[in-house]
Enzyme design. Sequence first.
Site, PDB file in Angstrom:
ATOM      1  N   ASP A  48       0.837  -1.190   0.000  1.00 41.57           N
ATOM      2  CA  ASP A  48       0.000   0.000   0.000  1.00 41.57           C
ATOM      3  C   ASP A  48       0.885   1.257   0.000  1.00 41.57           C
ATOM      4  OD1 ASP A  48      -3.023   0.830   0.483  1.00 41.57           O
ATOM      5  OD2 ASP A  48      -1.860   2.001   1.940  1.00 41.57           O
ATOM      6  N   ARG A  49       0.746   2.149   0.968  1.00 42.25           N
ATOM      7  CA  ARG A  49       1.570   3.369   0.964  1.00 42.25           C
ATOM      8  C   ARG A  49       3.054   3.029   1.039  1.00 42.25           C
ATOM      9  NH1 ARG A  49      -1.851   6.239  -1.313  1.00 42.25           N
ATOM     10  NH2 ARG A  49      -0.652   8.112  -0.867  1.00 42.25           N
ATOM     11  N   ARG A  69       4.393   2.458  -2.277  1.00 42.99           N
ATOM     12  CA  ARG A  69       4.632   3.694  -3.035  1.00 42.99           C
ATOM     13  C   ARG A  69       5.948   4.347  -2.602  1.00 42.99           C
ATOM     14  NH1 ARG A  69       0.292   3.704  -5.874  1.00 42.99           N
ATOM     15  NH2 ARG A  69      -1.531   2.645  -4.974  1.00 42.99           N
ATOM     16  N   HIS A 128     -11.314   7.374  -0.890  1.00 44.81           N
ATOM     17  CA  HIS A 128     -10.520   7.971   0.188  1.00 44.81           C
ATOM     18  C   HIS A 128      -9.315   8.727  -0.358  1.00 44.81           C
ATOM     19  CE1 HIS A 128      -8.557   4.075  -0.513  1.00 44.81           C
ATOM     20  NE2 HIS A 128      -7.481   4.580   0.022  1.00 44.81           N
ATOM     21  N   TRP A 129      -8.830   8.376  -1.555  1.00 45.23           N
ATOM     22  CA  TRP A 129      -7.727   9.133  -2.149  1.00 45.23           C
ATOM     23  C   TRP A 129      -8.134  10.602  -2.317  1.00 45.23           C
ATOM     24  CZ3 TRP A 129      -3.718   7.195  -6.064  1.00 45.23           C
ATOM     25  CH2 TRP A 129      -3.178   5.961  -5.654  1.00 45.23           C
ATOM     26  N   TYR A 135      -1.644  11.760   1.523  1.00 42.89           N
ATOM     27  CA  TYR A 135      -2.502  11.675   0.337  1.00 42.89           C
ATOM     28  C   TYR A 135      -2.502  12.979  -0.453  1.00 42.89           C
ATOM     29  CZ  TYR A 135      -4.144   7.044   1.498  1.00 42.89           C
ATOM     30  OH  TYR A 135      -4.199   5.687   1.730  1.00 42.89           O
ATOM     31  N   HIS A 158      -7.260  -6.811  -0.008  1.00 47.15           N
ATOM     32  CA  HIS A 158      -6.182  -5.822  -0.009  1.00 47.15           C
ATOM     33  C   HIS A 158      -5.093  -6.106   1.015  1.00 47.15           C
ATOM     34  CE1 HIS A 158      -4.214  -1.952  -0.313  1.00 47.15           C
ATOM     35  NE2 HIS A 158      -4.489  -1.653   0.952  1.00 47.15           N
TER      36      HIS A 158
END
Length: 291
Positions: free
Chosen positions: A105-106, A109, A150-151, A212, A273
């Site tokens: 997830d984050r 990234r 949510h993004w 975000y 997820h």
Amino acid sequence: MFPGFTLRSIEVAPGITLRTRIGGAGPPVLLLHGNPQTHLMWHAVAPALAGRFTVVCPDLRGYGFSSKPSPSADHAAYAKRAMADDMVALMAGLGFDRFRLVGHDRGARVSHRLMLDHADRVERAALLDIIPTLEHFERADMAFAMGYYHWFFLAQPAPFPETLIAADPRFWLLSHSGKHGVPPDFFAPEAFADYLAALNEPGTIAAICEDYRAAATIDLVHDRASRAAGERIRCPLLVLWGAKGRVGAWYDVPAIWRLYADDVRGAAMPSGHYIAEEAPVETLAALAGFL
């Protein structure tokens, strides 16, 4: 939950310390968590990997019980470039100039940016349940907007999302994870307690929103510059996605990553997820063979 691991607070830059759990022996592996979690998301994976590797599990800046820099107009403190720099400093401080990397997830990234900005540091990497941020935004359609709303909510100007989340952090945590299809009692109690305690820490909610906001602004600037310069992931890359999740339903995950990396392999996991928590046995099998 992490037998044999030690818990430390490690300074990686002036004013930035990361809560970090370290265990095992052997080649170093860095595990990076997602939102709205902490490094405890690796509780079913890290101890097994520690039988073969030195496993390093930090809380990202802004998350868990790591430092939370003040928000800024350009959101630079929460750019994935800044977070990646944290991780390079963390590993170097532990004596590891090169390491293996796993991000969800984050954290995935952050891992993507780390492999571009510090290509010589990463021997091989696994990314869990993402495609590149730039691709998400450029391919955005109604399904993405509804499924990953949510993004766009978290990226709204302060203090709108912060105020709504702070009204009932536990409700937000449950509803956020619930939209990925897991029941309210899915997470291990110790892990959920840590996620909630971290969310109640001063500055965490603002930091998540800044993460975000950075993704929708400064991170795209960096990503477009990297793409224009022809920068690619040079190390072997494993991409995993949840067979019951949205990313694999929306995208051909390996095909998209081949636009960014030369050596890509991938597999669907029997999960949604939260791959490492929903399917730890399968996740370990995939990671152990690749790492």
